[in-house]
Motif scaffolding. Structure first.
Motif, PDB file in Angstrom:
ATOM      1  N   LEU A  82      -8.189  13.082  -6.883  1.00 54.74           N
ATOM      2  CA  LEU A  82      -7.705  11.728  -7.150  1.00 54.74           C
ATOM      3  C   LEU A  82      -6.868  11.210  -5.971  1.00 54.74           C
ATOM      4  CD1 LEU A  82      -7.860   9.788  -9.528  1.00 54.74           C
ATOM      5  CD2 LEU A  82      -5.783  10.809 -10.439  1.00 54.74           C
ATOM      6  N   LEU A  83      -6.004  12.078  -5.445  1.00 56.38           N
ATOM      7  CA  LEU A  83      -5.148  11.677  -4.323  1.00 56.38           C
ATOM      8  C   LEU A  83      -5.986  11.394  -3.079  1.00 56.38           C
ATOM      9  CD1 LEU A  83      -2.259  14.261  -4.829  1.00 56.38           C
ATOM     10  CD2 LEU A  83      -2.061  11.794  -5.102  1.00 56.38           C
TER      11      LEU A  83
ATOM     12  N   THR B  26       0.820  -1.196   0.000  1.00 62.29           N
ATOM     13  CA  THR B  26       0.000   0.000   0.000  1.00 62.29           C
ATOM     14  C   THR B  26       0.856   1.249   0.000  1.00 62.29           C
ATOM     15  OG1 THR B  26      -0.111  -0.220   2.368  1.00 62.29           O
ATOM     16  CG2 THR B  26      -1.987  -1.021   1.128  1.00 62.29           C
ATOM     17  N   ALA B  27       2.099   1.125   0.398  1.00 63.53           N
ATOM     18  CA  ALA B  27       2.982   2.284   0.355  1.00 63.53           C
ATOM     19  C   ALA B  27       4.401   1.765   0.239  1.00 63.53           C
ATOM     20  CB  ALA B  27       2.840   3.112   1.621  1.00 63.53           C
ATOM     21  N   ARG B  28       5.231   2.559  -0.406  1.00 58.59           N
ATOM     22  CA  ARG B  28       6.606   2.149  -0.528  1.00 58.59           C
ATOM     23  C   ARG B  28       7.293   2.470   0.787  1.00 58.59           C
ATOM     24  NH1 ARG B  28       9.476   0.427  -4.721  1.00 58.59           N
ATOM     25  NH2 ARG B  28      11.700   0.658  -4.406  1.00 58.59           N
TER      26      ARG B  28
ATOM     27  N   PHE C 243      -2.696   5.807  -3.831  1.00 57.14           N
ATOM     28  CA  PHE C 243      -2.151   6.626  -4.915  1.00 57.14           C
ATOM     29  C   PHE C 243      -1.526   7.864  -4.298  1.00 57.14           C
ATOM     30  CE2 PHE C 243      -2.776   9.752  -8.422  1.00 57.14           C
ATOM     31  CZ  PHE C 243      -1.932   9.144  -9.333  1.00 57.14           C
ATOM     32  N   ASP C 244      -0.232   8.062  -4.519  1.00 60.33           N
ATOM     33  CA  ASP C 244       0.413   9.179  -3.827  1.00 60.33           C
ATOM     34  C   ASP C 244       1.083  10.147  -4.798  1.00 60.33           C
ATOM     35  OD1 ASP C 244       2.689   7.859  -4.611  1.00 60.33           O
ATOM     36  OD2 ASP C 244       3.223   7.148  -2.615  1.00 60.33           O
ATOM     37  N   LEU C 245       1.601  11.212  -4.222  1.00 59.91           N
ATOM     38  CA  LEU C 245       2.168  12.295  -5.019  1.00 59.91           C
ATOM     39  C   LEU C 245       3.362  11.845  -5.875  1.00 59.91           C
ATOM     40  CD1 LEU C 245       1.477  15.189  -5.528  1.00 59.91           C
ATOM     41  CD2 LEU C 245       2.830  15.858  -3.546  1.00 59.91           C
ATOM     42  N   PRO C 246       4.308  11.063  -5.321  1.00 64.16           N
ATOM     43  CA  PRO C 246       5.406  10.617  -6.190  1.00 64.16           C
ATOM     44  C   PRO C 246       4.910   9.848  -7.419  1.00 64.16           C
ATOM     45  CG  PRO C 246       5.974  10.229  -3.898  1.00 64.16           C
ATOM     46  CD  PRO C 246       4.536  10.679  -3.916  1.00 64.16           C
TER      47      PRO C 246
ATOM     48  N   ALA D 290      -4.857  -1.512  -9.070  1.00 63.77           N
ATOM     49  CA  ALA D 290      -5.663  -0.687  -9.973  1.00 63.77           C
ATOM     50  C   ALA D 290      -4.939   0.614 -10.320  1.00 63.77           C
ATOM     51  CB  ALA D 290      -7.030  -0.396  -9.361  1.00 63.77           C
ATOM     52  N   VAL D 291      -3.617   0.528 -10.441  1.00 61.81           N
ATOM     53  CA  VAL D 291      -2.844   1.737 -10.739  1.00 61.81           C
ATOM     54  C   VAL D 291      -3.190   2.276 -12.122  1.00 61.81           C
ATOM     55  CG1 VAL D 291      -0.516   2.663 -11.069  1.00 61.81           C
ATOM     56  CG2 VAL D 291      -0.956   1.057  -9.233  1.00 61.81           C
TER      57      VAL D 291
END
Ligand SMILES: [Zn+2]
Length: 365
Positions: free
Chosen positions: A269-270, A112-114, A276-279, A237-238
């Motif tokens: 969207l964010l 879910t997050a890097r 889904f993140d800013l990077p 679902a990227v």
């Protein structure tokens, strides 16, 4: 532990004579090709008590001896995995997901997050000293995996260098890196560098289809041909987010054409999807601008090969030139560095939109 089908040749090259392996290897290449899984399979094979016979090819670990069981439960006395502490605390990281996926386990969750973004610190490398310089627990080989190796801070890298300068017998260091040119040249020169190339599109596509992934063609293009990244994108679902994030950039008549409303679209969207993140968003804008630049330079498209996207790229390029687009690309690389922790997300998004619009000579509101 298994390897991926595009890795069999490398595996044969390295593992048909495991006794001749050097003390340190650097597995290098783009993200999403399964380097960590490969490193884990190597470790398993080197530590295994009864490797499988596989004809001429290097054999894989058996998966059922006590050594293989220790490794699977993370308790092997002759094995160390060194990674950023943030990744350890957060539990399973991308590499372990790769590893369990390669071994056929279905428990891998989409990340879910890097999380592996912190440094590998000097105390982690110093902590290896006892392990490295005291004899093997089982009087055989010992293996250390460092991933991602470029996460070592300078002090940690120097501490590792000291170990690599006088490597103890029977130890094998496997460094894994997506950005291996960032490593100290003195460390690189102590390692045999093993470069992982992208699989052929046909091989990548057939593997993804067997994994049940849909929309394989677009996913492979947008991830630069990295199958594991493509599968992650499918699981999260990227691609759906990708298409939505791209909409404001198309500057169509029914979409926003000024920085504030473009930023508002991205902001929604964010907010709508916490994975889904800013990077990721900046990455999408970067890829789009790279392809715009390619069109302006009459080069070949790398990512956006779908006909509708291609048409839009050509229409937009008529409003700009390669110099302006290259300038925008440089800007994006610079702001990418702060995308993980922006002071103000709204302003960040507006700034990014404004830079994009400027490069296309669109009048700002
Ligand atoms: Zn075994």
């Amino acid at each position: 532990m298994n390897i991926f089908p595009w890795q069999t040749k490398l595996w044969e090259q390295l593992m048909s004579a495991p006794d001749k392996l050097p003390h340190a290897l650097l597995l290098a290449g783009p993200a999403g090709l399964g380097k960590q899984a490969f490193a884990m399979a190597m470790a398993a094979r080197l530590l295994c008590e009864a490797p499988l016979a596989q004809g001429e090819a290097g054999a894989l670990a058996c998966g059922c001896c006590s050594s293989c069981n220790w490794l699977a439960t993370g308790n092997h006395p002759d094995f160390r995995l060194v990674q950023p502490e943030a990744a350890e605390e957060a539990g399973m990281d991308e590499g372990e997901q790769e590893a369990s996926a390669a071994s056929g386990a279905k428990k891998a969750k989409p990340k879910t997050a890097r999380v592996a973004s912190g440094p590998i610190r000097i105390d982690q490398i110093r902590g290896l000293a006892d392990f490295v310089f005291i004899g093997s627990h089982r009087h055989g080989r010992r293996v250390v995996i460092l991933n991602p190796a470029e996460a070592m801070n300078p002090a940690a890298a120097n501490a590792l260098l000291k170990i690599l300068e006088e490597p103890p017998a029977s130890i094998c260091f496997i460094l894994v890196s997506d950005s291996w040119r960032k490593l100290l040249p003195t460390i690189r020169s102590r390692c045999r560098i093993v470069v992982f190339g992208r699989p052929t599109p046909a091989l990548a596509a057939s593997w993804l289809q067997a994994e049940g992934v849909e929309d394989v063609g677009s996913l492979l293009q947008l991830t630069g041909g990295a199958p594991l990244l493509a599968r992650d994108w499918a699981q999260q679902a990227v691609l759906t987010n990708y298409r939505k994030a791209l909409e404001p950039l198309l500057l169509t008549q029914d979409g926003p054409v000024d920085p504030v409303s473009m930023a508002a679209k991205w902001g929604e969207l964010l907010k709508a999807d916490s994975t889904f993140d800013l990077p990721q968003l900046v990455d999408i804008v970067q890829k789009w601008v790279m392809d715009l630049t390619q069109v302006a330079l009459a080069g070949s498209l790398r990512y956006h090969l779908e006909p509708a996207w291609r048409d839009r790229l050509e229409a937009l390029t008529k409003r700009s030139n390669a110099t302006a687009l290259l300038g925008c690309d440089r800007d994006l690389r610079r702001i990418r560095a702060v995308a993980r922790h922006p002071l103000n997300t709204q302003l960040f998004l507006e700034d990014m939109a404004a830079r994009y619009l400027r490069s296309l000579s669109v009048k700002n509101n």
